[in-house]
Write an enzyme that holds these catalytic residues in place. Structure first.
Site, PDB file in Angstrom:
ATOM      1  N   CYS A  40      37.436  29.266  42.627  1.00 22.70           N
ATOM      2  CA  CYS A  40      38.078  30.515  42.199  1.00 22.70           C
ATOM      3  C   CYS A  40      39.491  30.575  42.779  1.00 22.70           C
ATOM      4  CB  CYS A  40      37.273  31.717  42.692  1.00 22.70           C
ATOM      5  SG  CYS A  40      37.905  33.286  42.041  1.00 22.70           S
ATOM      6  N   CYS A  70      35.258  35.670  50.867  1.00 22.56           N
ATOM      7  CA  CYS A  70      34.369  34.980  49.937  1.00 22.56           C
ATOM      8  C   CYS A  70      34.399  33.471  50.143  1.00 22.56           C
ATOM      9  CB  CYS A  70      34.799  35.339  48.517  1.00 22.56           C
ATOM     10  SG  CYS A  70      33.972  34.368  47.268  1.00 22.56           S
ATOM     11  N   GLU A  85      27.166  26.937  40.712  1.00 27.29           N
ATOM     12  CA  GLU A  85      25.865  27.439  41.154  1.00 27.29           C
ATOM     13  C   GLU A  85      25.472  28.711  40.387  1.00 27.29           C
ATOM     14  OE1 GLU A  85      25.877  25.674  45.681  1.00 27.29           O
ATOM     15  OE2 GLU A  85      26.529  27.740  45.425  1.00 27.29           O
ATOM     16  N   CYS A 118      25.490  37.299  47.845  1.00 23.81           N
ATOM     17  CA  CYS A 118      26.794  37.683  47.327  1.00 23.81           C
ATOM     18  C   CYS A 118      27.929  37.102  48.195  1.00 23.81           C
ATOM     19  CB  CYS A 118      26.832  39.208  47.343  1.00 23.81           C
ATOM     20  SG  CYS A 118      28.291  39.886  46.674  1.00 23.81           S
ATOM     21  N   CYS A 160      39.954  35.946  47.525  1.00 25.43           N
ATOM     22  CA  CYS A 160      39.392  37.030  48.351  1.00 25.43           C
ATOM     23  C   CYS A 160      39.026  36.450  49.720  1.00 25.43           C
ATOM     24  CB  CYS A 160      38.165  37.644  47.672  1.00 25.43           C
ATOM     25  SG  CYS A 160      38.520  38.290  46.035  1.00 25.43           S
ATOM     26  N   CYS A 165      22.319  35.467  38.169  1.00 31.30           N
ATOM     27  CA  CYS A 165      23.746  35.566  38.506  1.00 31.30           C
ATOM     28  C   CYS A 165      24.395  34.240  38.115  1.00 31.30           C
ATOM     29  CB  CYS A 165      23.827  35.834  40.015  1.00 31.30           C
ATOM     30  SG  CYS A 165      25.485  35.804  40.654  1.00 31.30           S
TER      31      CYS A 165
HETATM   32  S1  SF4 Z   1      34.895  37.407  45.359  1.00 28.94           S
HETATM   33 FE1  SF4 Z   1      35.105  35.168  45.390  1.00 28.94          FE
HETATM   34  S2  SF4 Z   1      34.471  34.491  43.366  1.00 28.94           S
HETATM   35 FE2  SF4 Z   1      34.844  36.718  43.224  1.00 28.94          FE
HETATM   36  S3  SF4 Z   1      36.992  36.893  42.579  1.00 28.94           S
HETATM   37 FE3  SF4 Z   1      37.015  36.960  44.815  1.00 28.94          FE
HETATM   38  S4  SF4 Z   1      37.338  34.803  45.433  1.00 28.94           S
HETATM   39 FE4  SF4 Z   1      36.691  34.797  43.294  1.00 28.94          FE
END
Ligand code: SF4
Length: 345
Positions: A113, A120, A93, A337, A117, A106
């Site tokens: 990923c 996220c 995306e 975000c 995190c 963006c």
């Molecule tokens: S915030 Fe999300 S996309 Fe960014 S590094 Fe952490 S897990 Fe990956």
């Protein structure tokens, strides 16, 4: 799997190398490179001003890849989210954010990923794969062409803040930046590109040495324990090293670093946290973006209240730090975000 090269994966020097291998003058590669980043050259037969002999040779060994749009959604606030389906079925995306007559795009650097995190949504997809340079640049090219043809409008800034950790896909991110910046490519200057990282310290230094693009650090906590809890990458690249790296960047490289700090209710938003953050960044040439967290039912964190956010900002400002609260855009279409995640898993 085909051995054909996607020409949009190649930087200009790589395309010149290919021309030499095909026994063609380098000038042909330069001509072709600039055509690749103008509207509509999606097949060899659309390239009228390039030597037919060169195109016939290229046709044997390469192709011109293009992005396939799967879905486009527009938020009430004008933010647009684009979902692209890649040739292997993975989805990525990109988010276009218009503000005060300027457009910020963006983009994603990976599908999914691996950084994990905890706040996220992308991390809940797991890691699918790294994007190729053509897939990173392709997001910009597709949306730039669309803007140009619809409203004679263009992209002002590019931020690597979509899906993925760009420095975990370092080589392809670098190649993509090279193509985005090449005057014969898309011609974006250093200050128009920002690479955001969760803190892969050695790669930050490597990038800073060879490129002048802006660097944004997703800090989000000022003690090791809290940061490790919300960002497991902190175990491998601890906060202390990350802060030393930022200090080196701002001292030796004379760069302004962008510090991103999401405010999570009861986790990192106390006055003591703000004071600690102000002290940790003392003397740095940085700008701090405080970001109200975008809550999601699948994730356990909550947004700090506006009063808490404002108090947090006051403390940083009083300590002399340039600080803003960055209001989220596109949250009604999950484009804000930390909200990017393909619906197909
Ligand atoms: S915030 Fe999300 S996309 Fe960014 S590094 Fe952490 S897990 Fe990956």
């Amino acid at each position: 799997m085909s051995d054909l090269k996607n020409l949009r994966d190649l930087t200009l020097p790589e395309l010149e190398e290919l021309a030499v291998k095909l026994d063609e003058p380098i000038s042909r590669a330069q001509q072709l490179f600039s055509r690749l980043y103008r509207p509509l050259p999606n097949s060899f037969c659309q390239m009228h001003n390039i030597s037919k002999k060169f195109l016939a040779k290229l046709n044997e060994v390469s192709f011109i890849g293009e992005m396939k749009l799967q879905q486009k959604e527009m938020s009430r606030d004008g933010t647009t989210k684009y979902a692209f389906i890649l040739t292997d079925g993975n989805i990525i995306e990109s988010v276009l954010i218009p503000s005060n007559g300027r457009n910020t795009l963006c983009i994603s650097s990976q599908s999914g990923c691996a950084m994990g995190c905890k706040f996220c949504l992308t991390s809940t997809m797991g890691f699918k794969r790294n994007l190729q340079p053509s897939e990173i640049v392709g997001q910009v090219l597709f949306i730039a062409n669309e803007l140009k043809s619809n409203k004679n409008n263009y992209i002002n800034n590019i931020v690597f803040m979509g899906m993925g950790e760009p420095l975990a896909n370092y080589d392809n991110t670098l190649k993509a930046i090279n193509i985005l910046q090449d005057e014969k490519g898309l011609g974006f200057s250093d200050r128009k590109i920002t690479v955001s990282t969760c803190g892969i310290t050695p790669k930050i230094m490597e990038l800073a040495k060879i490129s002048g693009v802006n660097i944004a650090i997703s800090l989000h906590a000022v003690d090791e324990e809290t940061r490790t809890e919300i960002m497991p990458i902190n175990k491998k690249y601890p906060l202390q090293d990350l802060l030393s790296c930022c200090s080196e960047l701002s001292a030796n490289q004379q760069r302004q670093i962008l510090i991103e700090y999401i405010l999570f209710k009861g986790i990192n938003d106390s006055e003591a946290d703000a004071t600690k953050l102000a002290e940790a960044l003392e003397g740095f040439n940085c700008k701090i973006n405080l970001i109200p967290y975008n809550e999601h039912p699948a994730l356990p964190y909550q947004q700090s209240t506006p009063e808490v956010a404002s108090k947090f900002m006051d403390i940083l400002c009083k300590a002399g730090h340039l600080t803003i609260i960055r209001h989220s855009r596109g949250s009604d279409i999950s484009a804000a975000c930390g909200q990017l995640a393909s619906k197909e898993k």
